[in-house]
Scaffold this active site. Sequence first.
Site, short mmCIF file in Angstrom:
data_model
loop_
_atom_site.label_atom_id
_atom_site.label_comp_id
_atom_site.label_asym_id
_atom_site.label_seq_id
_atom_site.Cartn_x
_atom_site.Cartn_y
_atom_site.Cartn_z
N HIS A 1 -4.93 14.40 -9.26
CA HIS A 1 -5.05 12.99 -9.60
C HIS A 1 -4.17 12.60 -10.79
O HIS A 1 -3.76 11.44 -10.90
CB HIS A 1 -6.51 12.64 -9.89
CG HIS A 1 -7.35 12.58 -8.64
ND1 HIS A 1 -7.41 11.47 -7.84
CD2 HIS A 1 -8.14 13.52 -8.06
CE1 HIS A 1 -8.23 11.70 -6.81
NE2 HIS A 1 -8.68 12.94 -6.92
N GLU B 1 -4.58 2.45 -4.40
CA GLU B 1 -3.12 2.44 -4.29
C GLU B 1 -2.60 1.14 -3.69
O GLU B 1 -1.46 1.07 -3.22
CB GLU B 1 -2.64 3.62 -3.44
CG GLU B 1 -3.06 3.61 -1.98
CD GLU B 1 -4.43 4.21 -1.73
OE1 GLU B 1 -4.73 4.51 -0.56
OE2 GLU B 1 -5.20 4.38 -2.70
N ASP C 1 0.85 -1.19 0.00
CA ASP C 1 0.00 0.00 0.00
C ASP C 1 0.89 1.24 0.00
O ASP C 1 1.83 1.34 0.80
CB ASP C 1 -0.91 0.02 1.23
CG ASP C 1 -1.90 1.17 1.19
OD1 ASP C 1 -2.97 1.01 0.56
OD2 ASP C 1 -1.60 2.24 1.77
#
Length: 322
Positions: A215, A245, A202
């Site tokens: 973004h 993610e 992560d």
Amino acid sequence: MKNRSPEESIILALTSAATLCLMPFLAWRLLEQDWLIASLNLFAVLSAMIVFAHVYITGQVIYARWGFAILCAVELILTIVLKGPSQIGWIYPVIIALFMLLTPSVALMISMTMSSIIAGVLWSQLSSLAYYQLLFSILATALFIYIFTEQMFKQHRVLKQLSIKDPLTGVGNRRALEDKLLELMSYKRAYRDNTSTLILIDLDQFKDINDQHGHNIGDQILITFASLVNQKLRNKECLYRLGGEEFVITAADKNRDKASILAEEIRELIDMFLFTNGIHVTISIGIAESQANETSQEWLGRADAAMYKAKGAGRNLCCVAA
């Protein structure tokens, strides 16, 4: 009712159609006491029924499609050898069946071989004009179907890739990961000594990166991250995007110690790398070795719990699941 694959449905439909179409002719041949052709038709009907039953019960299609394709071609050749030009109309449905059962290139090769044999048999039985009309109509039919099915196969391959690839990063998506987990767990049940490991990654505080830089920058970071990780992977190691993610590496035939070495190398690589606009990114990693008698979701859940343990301990860490 059981869900059937497209291949199963095609074979079941073709064998059913063949049986229904041949049964009246079988009855007619028996009434006429044409025992040789009746025997040939009976063999074809029984073979089609056996193929139908095999696919219906087992769901296995590899041998069934080959067996039925060869049956169609041989049955047609023998029928024309015995009954002559009057049976030539059957060649067109047989060619269509071949292309439905086999890959386009193989179906074309068998169709051309079958047609060449039939052309040799009919050489002296038709006028020159009728012979060449027949020959070119068969050739045109085979080529038209080949072009059509080849384009369909190409589109199918593209759609299949799209269905298992993450559109942003190009790595496997969640669906591909689920299939891989099922494959690894099945292998684990079959060979208990076999060990595989999940590495769940992560990107730390990625929401803050999206909020601060937008973004588009976040997407570029994900693309670069996936590329960097892929460069570290070797045979039997695959990267998937779980969502957002979160990424997962499946390390087949690796225990948690060897997988931990790989995970630490990836963590250090990302920690030292400067992404777009000089952004520094860290990752938290959970590592879980496969266990006997657990489901793929339980296995993934243990890796996820280990990853959250790494986050709770301060991020930019690797943690191994119990």
